[in-house]
Design an enzyme around this catalytic site. Sequence first.
Site, PDB file in Angstrom:
ATOM      1  N   GLU A   1       0.727  -1.030  -0.218  1.00  0.00           N
ATOM      2  CA  GLU A   1      -0.081   0.075   0.158  1.00  0.00           C
ATOM      3  C   GLU A   1       0.723   0.903  -0.024  1.00  0.00           C
ATOM      4  OE1 GLU A   1      -1.080   1.781   3.178  1.00  0.00           O
ATOM      5  OE2 GLU A   1      -0.644  -0.007   4.555  1.00  0.00           O
TER       6      GLU A   1
ATOM      7  N   LYS B   1      -3.364  -2.117  14.785  1.00  0.00           N
ATOM      8  CA  LYS B   1      -2.500  -1.174  15.016  1.00  0.00           C
ATOM      9  C   LYS B   1      -3.119  -1.028  16.706  1.00  0.00           C
ATOM     10  CE  LYS B   1      -2.142   2.296  11.108  1.00  0.00           C
ATOM     11  NZ  LYS B   1      -3.123   1.556  10.252  1.00  0.00           N
TER      12      LYS B   1
END
Length: 305
Positions: free
Chosen positions: A24, A158
Site C-alpha cells: 500500500e 494497530k
Amino acid sequence: MPPLTFSPEVQTAREAGRPLVALESTIITHGMPWPHNAEVAREVEEDIRTAGAVPATIAVLEGQIHVGLTEAQLTMLAQTPDALKLSRADLAVALASGRVGATTVAATMICARLAGIDVFATGGIGGVHRGAEASFDISADLHELAQTCVTVVAAGAKAILDLPKTLEVLETLGVPVIAVGQADFPAFWSRGSGLQAPLRLDTPAEIARAHLMRARLGLPGGQLVANPIPPEAEIPPARLAPLIAQAQAEAEAQGITAKAVTPFLLARLFELTEGASLAANIALVRNNARLAAEIARAMARERRL
Ligand code: PSU
Ligand code: MN
C-alpha cells in the site's frame, strides 16, 4: 476496463507468471515521516525481491491505478504528504478527477484484486477506534476484508485501536483472523495483545491453501494473517499504554476526526516514544513483506498442483 497501469517490473513478472505481493502507499504518505518513508518503501520492496517474489506498490496517479511504482514515482509520492488518503469510498472520485492518491488497506485490496494479485503486505490494518461507541469510527478496512478476496499480512491491528472490539467486528463480518506461530493476536508494536486469535496457522503453505479453499467454497472476502513483530524489535505493551492514552486524549481535545485520526496518533507516538515506534513499525512491515512473499510463492506452487 479498470484504469490499470503496470510498472515494467510488474508487467514482466505478470508475463512470466511470477508471484507478486501488493504493497500500500498510505503508509508512505500518511504513516511515516520523510525521508524514512521513502527509505522504508524501497527496503520493503527489496525484502520481497530477496524472498523470491515481485513487489507491486499501489497508488493513484493521473487517473490511473499504478500497480508497481518507478523509483521516481515512489520518491515523488513520499514527498506528497497532501496526497489523498484513499479508501473504498474515495477511489473512483480520485481516479475520475486525476488526483494524486495513496491507497489504504481497503483501497489496496480492491486494486490488488483488479490486478490479479492475491497477497498484500502492510503494517497493521485499521479497525475499531477507542471510543467508537460514541464516534462510530470503524475502519473501512474491516468491511473490505469481508468482501475482497485478498490475503492481507499485517502485525494485527494497530495498538492505538480497541483490539477486543476489532476482533468482534472481524468475527461478525466472517473474516478469518489467523495468527502465525503463536496463539495470541499480535498488537502491532508488541508481539502479544493478551487476546487469543480465533485461528492459528504456522506455515505459508497452509495459509496459501486456506486462501484457495475460500475461493473453492465460493466465500467472498479475504483473510487477515496476523504476523507478530520480531522479538528483538518489539516495544513492551506497558511502555506504550500510557503514551497511547495520552495521544488519544490529545486527538479528542483537538477535535481530530475521520481520516486524520490514525495519521495523528501514529505521528504523536513517534514523538512520544522518541522514534522507537517508527523503528518498530519499520521492523514489522519488513517482517510482513517477507512472510507475504513466502505465501505468494506457496500460492503459485499450490495452484500448479
Ligand atoms: N500500517 C502501518 N501504517 C499505516 C497504515 C497501515 O504500519 O499508516 C494505514 C493503512 O493504510 C490503513 C490505515 O488502511 O492506516 C488505516 O486508516 P483508518 O484507521 O483511517 O481506516
Ligand atoms: Mn476511521
